[in-house]
Structures are given as structure tokens and as C-alpha cells.
Design a protein around this motif. Structure first.
Motif, PDB file in Angstrom:
ATOM      1  N   GLY A 402       0.812  -1.199   0.000  1.00 34.42           N
ATOM      2  CA  GLY A 402       0.000   0.000   0.000  1.00 34.42           C
ATOM      3  C   GLY A 402       0.851   1.257   0.000  1.00 34.42           C
ATOM      4  O   GLY A 402       2.041   1.228   0.307  1.00 34.42           O
ATOM      5  N   GLY A 403       0.234   2.392  -0.340  1.00 36.77           N
ATOM      6  CA  GLY A 403       0.964   3.645  -0.361  1.00 36.77           C
ATOM      7  C   GLY A 403       1.855   3.753  -1.588  1.00 36.77           C
ATOM      8  O   GLY A 403       1.906   2.859  -2.429  1.00 36.77           O
ATOM      9  N   PRO A 404       2.579   4.844  -1.721  1.00 35.62           N
ATOM     10  CA  PRO A 404       3.480   5.010  -2.867  1.00 35.62           C
ATOM     11  C   PRO A 404       4.630   4.019  -2.777  1.00 35.62           C
ATOM     12  O   PRO A 404       5.083   3.674  -1.691  1.00 35.62           O
ATOM     13  CB  PRO A 404       3.969   6.460  -2.732  1.00 35.62           C
ATOM     14  N   GLY A 405       5.093   3.551  -3.905  1.00 32.22           N
ATOM     15  CA  GLY A 405       6.144   2.549  -3.880  1.00 32.22           C
ATOM     16  C   GLY A 405       7.311   2.889  -4.752  1.00 32.22           C
ATOM     17  O   GLY A 405       7.157   3.400  -5.854  1.00 32.22           O
ATOM     18  N   GLY A 406       8.502   2.612  -4.244  1.00 37.72           N
ATOM     19  CA  GLY A 406       9.696   2.628  -5.061  1.00 37.72           C
ATOM     20  C   GLY A 406       9.962   1.209  -5.517  1.00 37.72           C
ATOM     21  O   GLY A 406       9.151   0.307  -5.306  1.00 37.72           O
ATOM     22  N   PRO A 407      11.099   0.965  -6.138  1.00 32.28           N
ATOM     23  CA  PRO A 407      11.388  -0.382  -6.646  1.00 32.28           C
ATOM     24  C   PRO A 407      11.539  -1.432  -5.556  1.00 32.28           C
ATOM     25  O   PRO A 407      11.482  -2.622  -5.850  1.00 32.28           O
ATOM     26  CB  PRO A 407      12.699  -0.196  -7.420  1.00 32.28           C
ATOM     27  N   LEU A 408      11.738  -1.018  -4.306  1.00 34.54           N
ATOM     28  CA  LEU A 408      11.943  -1.999  -3.241  1.00 34.54           C
ATOM     29  C   LEU A 408      10.691  -2.288  -2.422  1.00 34.54           C
ATOM     30  O   LEU A 408      10.645  -3.293  -1.723  1.00 34.54           O
ATOM     31  CB  LEU A 408      13.048  -1.514  -2.289  1.00 34.54           C
ATOM     32  N   VAL A 409       9.680  -1.435  -2.471  1.00 36.81           N
ATOM     33  CA  VAL A 409       8.527  -1.605  -1.599  1.00 36.81           C
ATOM     34  C   VAL A 409       7.802  -2.911  -1.915  1.00 36.81           C
ATOM     35  O   VAL A 409       7.464  -3.196  -3.064  1.00 36.81           O
ATOM     36  CB  VAL A 409       7.566  -0.412  -1.721  1.00 36.81           C
ATOM     37  N   GLY A 410       7.569  -3.691  -0.897  1.00 35.74           N
ATOM     38  CA  GLY A 410       6.940  -4.994  -1.063  1.00 35.74           C
ATOM     39  C   GLY A 410       7.920  -6.117  -1.324  1.00 35.74           C
ATOM     40  O   GLY A 410       7.541  -7.289  -1.296  1.00 35.74           O
ATOM     41  N   ARG A 411       9.175  -5.778  -1.573  1.00 34.14           N
ATOM     42  CA  ARG A 411      10.211  -6.781  -1.844  1.00 34.14           C
ATOM     43  C   ARG A 411      10.998  -7.091  -0.575  1.00 34.14           C
ATOM     44  O   ARG A 411      11.009  -6.322   0.382  1.00 34.14           O
ATOM     45  CB  ARG A 411      11.182  -6.270  -2.913  1.00 34.14           C
ATOM     46  N   TRP A 412      11.691  -8.219  -0.627  1.00 30.99           N
ATOM     47  CA  TRP A 412      12.597  -8.561   0.458  1.00 30.99           C
ATOM     48  C   TRP A 412      13.829  -7.676   0.346  1.00 30.99           C
ATOM     49  O   TRP A 412      14.385  -7.507  -0.745  1.00 30.99           O
ATOM     50  CB  TRP A 412      12.979 -10.031   0.350  1.00 30.99           C
ATOM     51  N   ALA A 413      14.253  -7.097   1.456  1.00 31.98           N
ATOM     52  CA  ALA A 413      15.366  -6.153   1.418  1.00 31.98           C
ATOM     53  C   ALA A 413      16.650  -6.844   0.969  1.00 31.98           C
ATOM     54  O   ALA A 413      16.965  -7.943   1.429  1.00 31.98           O
ATOM     55  CB  ALA A 413      15.573  -5.535   2.797  1.00 31.98           C
ATOM     56  N   PRO A 414      17.409  -6.218   0.065  1.00 35.02           N
ATOM     57  CA  PRO A 414      18.691  -6.792  -0.345  1.00 35.02           C
ATOM     58  C   PRO A 414      19.697  -6.737   0.798  1.00 35.02           C
ATOM     59  O   PRO A 414      19.464  -6.122   1.837  1.00 35.02           O
ATOM     60  CB  PRO A 414      19.113  -5.896  -1.510  1.00 35.02           C
ATOM     61  N   ASP A 415      20.837  -7.366   0.602  1.00 31.01           N
ATOM     62  CA  ASP A 415      21.873  -7.421   1.639  1.00 31.01           C
ATOM     63  C   ASP A 415      22.631  -6.100   1.687  1.00 31.01           C
ATOM     64  O   ASP A 415      23.797  -6.011   1.304  1.00 31.01           O
ATOM     65  CB  ASP A 415      22.828  -8.582   1.381  1.00 31.01           C
ATOM     66  N   LEU A 416      21.958  -5.073   2.147  1.00 33.40           N
ATOM     67  CA  LEU A 416      22.535  -3.742   2.169  1.00 33.40           C
ATOM     68  C   LEU A 416      23.473  -3.544   3.363  1.00 33.40           C
ATOM     69  O   LEU A 416      23.492  -4.331   4.308  1.00 33.40           O
ATOM     70  CB  LEU A 416      21.428  -2.685   2.180  1.00 33.40           C
ATOM     71  N   VAL A 417      24.227  -2.477   3.291  1.00 38.53           N
ATOM     72  CA  VAL A 417      25.144  -2.061   4.365  1.00 38.53           C
ATOM     73  C   VAL A 417      24.756  -0.653   4.787  1.00 38.53           C
ATOM     74  O   VAL A 417      24.484   0.205   3.939  1.00 38.53           O
ATOM     75  CB  VAL A 417      26.611  -2.101   3.892  1.00 38.53           C
ATOM     76  N   LEU A 418      24.717  -0.403   6.078  1.00 37.21           N
ATOM     77  CA  LEU A 418      24.427   0.921   6.611  1.00 37.21           C
ATOM     78  C   LEU A 418      25.716   1.505   7.167  1.00 37.21           C
ATOM     79  O   LEU A 418      26.381   0.888   7.997  1.00 37.21           O
ATOM     80  CB  LEU A 418      23.373   0.832   7.711  1.00 37.21           C
ATOM     81  N   HIS A 419      26.076   2.688   6.704  1.00 38.52           N
ATOM     82  CA  HIS A 419      27.299   3.360   7.143  1.00 38.52           C
ATOM     83  C   HIS A 419      26.937   4.334   8.268  1.00 38.52           C
ATOM     84  O   HIS A 419      26.461   5.440   8.024  1.00 38.52           O
ATOM     85  CB  HIS A 419      27.959   4.080   5.970  1.00 38.52           C
ATOM     86  N   THR A 420      27.141   3.899   9.497  1.00 42.47           N
ATOM     87  CA  THR A 420      26.785   4.689  10.676  1.00 42.47           C
ATOM     88  C   THR A 420      28.010   5.405  11.223  1.00 42.47           C
ATOM     89  O   THR A 420      29.148   5.179  10.779  1.00 42.47           O
ATOM     90  CB  THR A 420      26.190   3.784  11.760  1.00 42.47           C
ATOM     91  N   ASP A 421      27.793   6.253  12.234  1.00 45.21           N
ATOM     92  CA  ASP A 421      28.918   6.940  12.878  1.00 45.21           C
ATOM     93  C   ASP A 421      29.877   5.951  13.529  1.00 45.21           C
ATOM     94  O   ASP A 421      31.073   6.245  13.695  1.00 45.21           O
ATOM     95  CB  ASP A 421      28.396   7.924  13.933  1.00 45.21           C
ATOM     96  N   ALA A 422      29.373   4.790  13.918  1.00 43.22           N
ATOM     97  CA  ALA A 422      30.208   3.771  14.551  1.00 43.22           C
ATOM     98  C   ALA A 422      30.890   2.858  13.542  1.00 43.22           C
ATOM     99  O   ALA A 422      31.630   1.956  13.929  1.00 43.22           O
ATOM    100  CB  ALA A 422      29.366   2.937  15.517  1.00 43.22           C
ATOM    101  N   GLY A 423      30.605   3.087  12.248  1.00 48.36           N
ATOM    102  CA  GLY A 423      31.202   2.247  11.227  1.00 48.36           C
ATOM    103  C   GLY A 423      30.140   1.507  10.436  1.00 48.36           C
ATOM    104  O   GLY A 423      28.941   1.551  10.754  1.00 48.36           O
ATOM    105  N   PRO A 424      30.538   0.779   9.393  1.00 45.21           N
ATOM    106  CA  PRO A 424      29.568   0.058   8.571  1.00 45.21           C
ATOM    107  C   PRO A 424      28.989  -1.141   9.310  1.00 45.21           C
ATOM    108  O   PRO A 424      29.680  -1.802  10.083  1.00 45.21           O
ATOM    109  CB  PRO A 424      30.398  -0.382   7.357  1.00 45.21           C
ATOM    110  N   VAL A 425      27.718  -1.401   9.068  1.00 40.66           N
ATOM    111  CA  VAL A 425      27.048  -2.536   9.684  1.00 40.66           C
ATOM    112  C   VAL A 425      26.116  -3.155   8.652  1.00 40.66           C
ATOM    113  O   VAL A 425      25.417  -2.457   7.918  1.00 40.66           O
ATOM    114  CB  VAL A 425      26.273  -2.109  10.955  1.00 40.66           C
TER     115      VAL A 425
END
Length: 523
Positions: A402-425
Motif C-alpha cells: 500500500g501507499g506510494p512505492g519505489g522499486p523496493l517496496v513490497g520486496r525482500w530487502a537486499p543485503d545492504l550495508v548501513l554506514h553509521t557513525d560507529a562504522g559500517p554494519v
């Protein structure tokens, strides 16, 4: 009163128990067997579930690979080769682990989370009321619970007692034989592990090989007995007594047109010698009736070809766990529990379609051989190989959010990396508590999600979807770190930021839809 009783301490039931425990619900698991089974069943995991186990911190406990799962360069579909080396973002992952080991690790994890498993008690009756289910057990005791989940296999007692139909197709045309064996060393290629058969050729390991007379699979497992499997379509399916090595050897000779000397494996048994006649393809009419739900093989059975069973069942458990916990905790939005069926039953239909198609492709006959030649030409194209790989992995599943969707909405999240202040996770590390996640690259959305902080975690940092790599929906991402994502506990994308200035309103709508109304004591 017990919140949830799970019937069946197989991998699916134990996975659900762990998911519920992570969400703050302590289920009781009832198992009719007094001890874990020693029967050899599945030999590994295929598909998206391998990455899901990584996201729950279980992948490294099941194998000796310290890193994240890596996709397979090739696989098979209906005993046809599937070359995946040219597939961008190949979704197909494998993990060779015996089902007994998987069940043991999941049992250990459930115990760590405080789950009680009661063995030697079989369900003999159940009665549903407005607020509870009364469960009668074979030891004469009864349990009262708010919800009952049948994870007790294809012959589910819970399904039968709940009055849920199990329509489908049963056949007795095929005979499948599987045996743990030893062979002369000179018949095994030391480089590839292939089985070199004089008079026939080499059988590749861990792949299905079809001939005009049947199918054979050779699995030289490291550290445990090697396994041979054959499938035939005989004139008669009547047999006297259990499978023997002599019968297995004769079956191999018929399939290959060449004889192989077989012996029993070294070491103490019991060693696997199993004959299966026919098969079933069935799907439960519904996954829920009142306060009773079905999970895994209790909801669907199909051919094991391609290894989709545990991928489907364990993903059922991950989908159901957080929704059932929300119902128990009282914050589930209306229709939340029903979404388990509406999301997972179509996936089961797609899996049964795939296994029926593959079963047809391995059948004997010159017309099947001609069809295989044509399909083999199609699968040689990377775009077609990618389509089939997504089917086998379960990576083509798309839920309506539901709602507006980008290419990822409704899909299983890919194996992404988040670059935080404490480092990549890695996302796999963030997802281990099995909570909703708001990945916020700008650090401005935390206040929007604050009223739901008892159900969702907010993590600030640039979201790296991979430069120049296709995402799970097949579109290209630039890896610029401008995408905010709201992930459900099962790692499906419920919301993705847009550029039209309405992000905050749509984020609130997505949080409300999937995680209920905010706590009244939150602003």
C-alpha cells in the motif's frame, strides 16, 4: 493460560518458537516423539532462507563459513543445468546442512530464548472458544492457549481436528530410492567429486541427472556418508520388504544402463535406506481458522525436487512469528493475522507449480527429451536463468504494502550495508532482534517513528544498496545513500522514501498499517 502452543518440534515449529520468543512471547512446543528423530531427511537449504538465517545470527552456527552467504554459480532446474555466473545479483544461495543438525541448532536457539519443549505428547483433541483453544494431549493432560499452531507435518493432526481441507493430487507412478553407500575410490573423481561410471560417463555431484530410464543424483558429502538417489517410473509399484542395497544397485543399473558396485558406509548405523512410492501435491484450503493456524508441511506438501521445502516452511515461520506476537501483545492492526495466509499461500502455490513443472521435466519419453532441449536453450540466456533462479530462491515474492512505492517496496530487502557513525554494519546484524527497522540516512525521521519505538528500531546512516548493482526488484540503484527504508521484522520493505515531500505522512501511514496505533503515552 499459555499464549501460543506449537505442535511439532521440527525445524518449522522451532523456528516459529524462536521468532515468537524474540518478540517477547514464550510459546510451549508439543512434540509427539520422545526424542529428536535420527531419520535422515533433507540434506541442505536452498534459497532465500539461507540469508534469512544469516539475519537471525544462525548461518555461522550451521556451517564453518565465518563470512556472509555467497550465491551459487550454478544449480539445476528439472535436471537441466542452470548457469548463474552471468546473473546480476544472483539470488540463489545454498547451505549443505543435514536436517537433523538444523533442527538441533534451532532447538538450542529456542532453549536459549526460554522456549519450553514438551516431548512425548501427541495432540488428541482440540476445542475452540471465543478467547482460547483447549488442547487435549495423549498423556491425559490438557492445555489452554490463546493460539494453537499446527507445525506437525503433512499428516497434521491439528489440521484434521480443525476441519481444514487439504485438496490436491496424489500419484503412485514414481518410485524414489535413496541410500547412503560406499563405492570404490577409483570411481570418484578426486578433483570434481563426480561419479565416474564405466560404460556411461561422469555424473556431476549434487546435481540431478536424467536419462531416458529415470533420474539419478550423487551426493558425496564431506564428513558423512555419500548418498545415491534414483527415481523411476516402473510398471508396478508393489514391493516386499524394505529397500536393500541390492535393490538400490539394480535401480542404478536400470537408470544408467551400467552397473556400479555399492557397499554400506563405514561406521555405525543406522544408514539411510529409503524407498518412497508416489507423491503428493496438496495445499490447505486455509491457513487459519479462528485461533488455529497451520505452518510448513501442515499447510502444503509437494515434491522435494529443487529443495524448496525448508525454504518455504521456515519463511512461513518468519512471516507468522511477528504477526502472531503482535496479536498476543494487543497492538496488531485489524487483519494482521489474516495477512499471513494472504501473503504466504500464493507463495506455496508458486512453489507447487515449480515442483510440478520440474517433475514433468524429468519424466521419461522422447517428447520430454525434446522439451528439455528447447528449455535448455532458453535457460542458457542470463535473463531466463535469472527468472528461474528467483523462482527457486523465493526472491520473486512481492507483497502488497500500500501507499506510494519505489522499486523496493513490497520486496525482500537486499543485503545492504548501513554506514553509521560507529562504522559500517550489515543489515544481517541489524535484523537479529527480529524487530521492525527504520533505516534513516538523513537522521530526520526518528521523531516520526518515536511513538512506535517499542516496536521499531531507528538506525541512522547512509544506506548502501551497492553501486551499479541491480536491487531485488530488478532496478538499478546508485548507491548514493539517499534512500530511507522501513523494514518489517521479516525484512520485507514496507516503505521507501520518495522525493515529493510527503515522506513523513506516508511513513506514519506505513507504521500504522503494519505496527498498529502508537502507544498512548508516546507523543
Amino acid at each position: 493460560m499459555i499464549d501460543v502452543v506449537i505442535v511439532g518440534a521440527g525445524p518449522n515449529g522451532l523456528m516459529l518458537a524462536a521468532e515468537l520468543a524474540l518478540a517477547g512471547v514464550r510459546p510451549v512446543v508439543c512434540e509427539r516423539l520422545s526424542a529428536p528423530t535420527t531419520e535422515q531427511r533433507a540434506n541442505g537449504l536452498v534459497g532465500q532462507v539461507v540469508r534469512m538465517l544469516d539475519r537471525r545470527g544462525l548461518y555461522q552456527r550451521l556451517g564453518d563459513d565465518p563470512g556472509p552467504p555467497q550465491p551459487e554459480p550454478g544449480f539445476v532446474f528439472g535436471a537441466l543445468p542452470l548457469d548463474l555466473r552471468a546473473v546480476a545479483d544472483n539470488p540463489l544461495h545454498l547451505l549443505q546442512v543435514p536436517q537433523r543438525q538444523l533442527a538441533r541448532v534451532l532447538a538450542e536457539r529456542a532453549a536459549e530464548l526460554g522456549v519450553q519443549v514438551r516431548r512425548g505428547c501427541e495432540v488428541t483433541g482440540l476445542t475452540q472458544g471465543a478467547d482460547a483453544v483447549r488442547v487435549e494431549l495423549s498423556d491425559g493432560t490438557t492445555l489452554s492457549c490463546r493460539y494453537l499452531v499446527g507445525a506437525d507435518g503433512g499428516h497434521s493432526v491439528v489440521r484434521r481436528l480443525a476441519g481444514i481441507g487439504f485438496p490436491g493430487v496424489s500419484t503412485d507412478r514414481t518410485v524414489s530410492r535413496t541410500a547412503q553407500v560406499s563405492l570404490p575410490e577409483d570411481l570418484v573423481d578426486p578433483e570434481t567429486g563426480g561419479l565416474v561410471v564405466p560404460g556411461y560417463g561422469t555424473i556431476a555431484p549434487f546435481r540431478h541427472t536424467r536419462t531416458e530410464h529415470g533420474l539419478i543424483a550423487w551426493a558425496p558429502f564431506a564428513g558423512r556418508p555419500s548418498t545415491l538417489t534414483t527415481i523411476e517410473w516402473p510398471d508396478s509399484t508393489r514391493f516386499d520388504g524394505p529397500l536393500t542395497l541390492a535393490e538400490m544397485r539394480a535401480s542404478v543399473a536400470r537408470v544408467l544402463g551400467a552397473d556400479i558396485p555399492l557397499g554400506p558406509p563405514a561406521g555405525a548405523g543406522p544408514h539411510l535406506l529409503r524407498r518412497l512410492v508416489g507423491g503428493n501435491t496438496r495445499l490447505a484450503e486455509r491457513y487459519r481458522t479462528g485461533r488455529v493456524l497451520l505452518l510448513g508441511d501442515a499447510a502444503h506438501v509437494h515434491s522435494a525436487i529443487g529443495g524448496p521445502g525448508l525454504n518455504l516452511g521456515l519463511q512461513d515461520a518468519v512471516n507468522l512469528g511477528w504477526k502472531l506476537a503482535a496479536q498476543v501483545h494487543g497492538w496488531a492492526p485489524e487483519g494482521m493475522l489474516d495477512s499471513y495466509e494472504t501473503e504466504r499461500q500464493p507463495v506455496a502455490r508458486r512453489v507447487t507449480m515449480s515442483t510440478q513443472a520440474q517433475s514433468a521435466l524429468i519424466s521419461p519419453g522422447s517428447e520430454i527429451t525434446a522439451l528439455r532441449v528447447l528449455l535448455g536453450e532458453l535457460l542458457a540466456r542470463p535473463e531466463n536463468a535469472a527468472h528461474v533462479a528467483a523462482l527457486l530462491a523465493g526472491a520473486d515474492t512481492h507483497y502488497e504494502m500500500g501507499g506510494p512505492g519505489g522499486p523496493l517496496v513490497g520486496r525482500w530487502a537486499p543485503d545492504l550495508v548501513l554506514h553509521t557513525d560507529a562504522g559500517p554494519v550489515r543489515l544481517a546484524e541489524l535484523a537479529r532482534p527480529a524487530r521492525a527497522l527504520l533505516l534513516d540516512p538523513t537522521g530526520t525521521l526518528g521523531p516520526v517513528a518515536e511513538p512506535w519505538r517499542d516496536r521499531a528500531d531507528v538506525v541512522t546512516g547512509k544506506v548502501d544498496l551497492g553501486t551499479g548493482r541491480a536491487d531485488a526488484a530488478g532496478g538499478q540503484r546508485d548507491g548514493g545513500g539517499t534512500t530511507a527504508l522501513l523494514l518489517r521484522p521479516d525484512c520485507y520493505v514496507a516503505w521507501q522514501s520518495t522525493v515529493d515531500g510527503s515522506d513523513e505522512d506516508w511513513l506514519r501511514a506505513a507504521l500504522t498499517r503494519w505496527f498498529g496505533r502508537p502507544r498512548p503515552d508516546r507523543p
